[in-house]
Design a protein around this motif. Structure first.
Motif: not given
Length: 279
Positions: A64-68, A108-112
Motif C-alpha cells: 500500500s502507499p502507506l506502508m511503502s 508526504l506519505t499522508s498526502q500520497i
C-alpha cells in the motif's frame, strides 16, 4: 552483530544486499553505518537500492502507499541523521535532522496515501472485518493525531537504527566513541527553549499531543544522555539506567517532562562543565 558490520563494510554490494532484505532495525542500521563511514555518495547509492524493492512492490500493487511511504521515510530519516552526524560530529544536530526528515516523510506519505487515518481505518476494516475500526477511531480522531503518532514511532525506530549503526562504527574503528558522544550530548539553548515551548503548547491539544512528543524527542534523548553521564561519573553501574528505561515505559509522560526539563537546564548552564568533569 560485529560480523554483520564487518560484512557490510567489505563492499557496497554487500551493504546493498543487507538493506534490500528489509530486516527490521538491522537493514536501516547498515545504511546508517555506510553513511557514517563512507559518506553521502555511498550512502545515497545504498539508499536507492534499499528503496527499489519497496517502490517496485508499491508499483505492482503488492504494498500500500502507506506502508511503502513509511518504509522509504524510515530509510531516508536514518541516512539524514547519519550524514549530519558524520558532518557535524554532534548528536544534537543529527537528531534534529532525523526528526525533520522523518516528519516531512510522514506528512508526504499522508498526502500520497490519501490520508494516514483513512488508510489505517481501511486496513483495519479489511483485516478484522470492521471489528477494530471503531476502536481505532477512538484512539485517533483526527488526521493530525494519526500523522503525529506515526511520526513519533518512526522517529524512535529511526533513532534506534542510527544508534546501532554508530555503535557498529565505534566497535570497528573507534572503541568507546559512542559512549563519549552520548555522555556529551547537549542541545543548543535556542533549540531546547523553542522545543520546550512547542511541547507544552502541544500538550494542551489532543490533536497535537504526539507532535509535541516528536518536537521534544531530541531533548528527551539529551536528558537520557545526561543521566548516562551522571551514572558513569558516580560509578553507579547499570541498575539506575535499567530503572530509567523501565520507568520510561511505565510513566512515560512525567519522566519525559523531567528529562526534557533537565536537558533545558543543561543547555542553559552546562552541568558537565560546571562540575569540571566534562567527558
Amino acid at each position: 552483530m560485529r560480523a554483520i558490520a564487518e560484512f557490510s563494510m567489505r563492499s557496497r554490494v554487500r551493504a546493498v544486499l543487507l538493506t534490500m532484505v528489509g530486516i527490521p532495525l538491522i537493514s536501516p542500521a547498515v545504511l546508517a553505518l555506510v553513511g557514517l563511514r563512507r559518506g553521502s555518495s555511498d550512502g545515497l547509492f545504498v539508499l536507492v537500492w534499499a528503496v527499489l524493492p519497496v517502490v517496485a512492490a508499491a508499483g505492482a500493487g503488492y504494498m500500500s502507499p502507506l506502508m511503502s511511504g513509511l518504509a522509504i521515510t524510515h530509510f531516508v530519516g536514518v541516512l539524514a541523521g547519519a550524514l549530519v552526524l558524520r558532518a557535524t560530529r554532534a548528536w544534537s544536530w543529527a537528531l534534529i535532522a532525523l526528526v525533520v526528515a522523518t516528519s516531512l516523510g510522514i506528512l508526504l506519505t499522508s498526502q500520497i496515501s490519501g490520508g494516514i487515518l483513512t488508510s489505517l481505518l481501511e486496513a483495519a476494516s479489511e483485516a478484522t472485518a470492521g471489528a477494530d475500526t471503531e476502536q481505532l477511531r477512538q484512539v485517533f480522531n483526527s488526521e493530525t493525531q494519526a500523522t503525529g503518532y506515526l511520526s513519533w514511532v518512526s522517529v524512535i525506530t529511526a533513532t534506534l537504527a542510527l544508534v546501532l549503526g554508530r555503535w557498529w562504527q565505534a566497535m570497528l574503528y573507534n572503541p568507546g566513541g559512542l559512549q563519549q558522544e552520548i555522555h556529551n550530548l547537549r542541545m543548543p539553548l535556542p533549540v531546547a527553549a523553542v522545543g520546550m515551548v512547542l511541547w507544552i503548547f502541544c500538550l494542551v491539544s489532543e490533536h497535537f499531543v504526539f507532535w509535541g512528543a516528536v518536537v521534544a524527542f531530541p531533548m528527551l534523548v539529551a536528558g537520557i544522555g545526561l543521566i548516562h553521564w551522571m551514572v558513569a561519573r558516580k560509578g553507579w553501574g547499570r541498575g539506575p539506567l535499567i530503572a530509567l528505561y523501565v520507568m520510561l515505559v511505565i510513566a512515560a509522560l512525567p519522566l519525559a517532562g523531567f528529562l526534557c526539563g533537565l536537558a533545558l537546564i543543561d543547555s542553559w548552564i552546562d552541568i558537565r562543565a560546571r562540575t569540571g568533569n566534562k567527558a
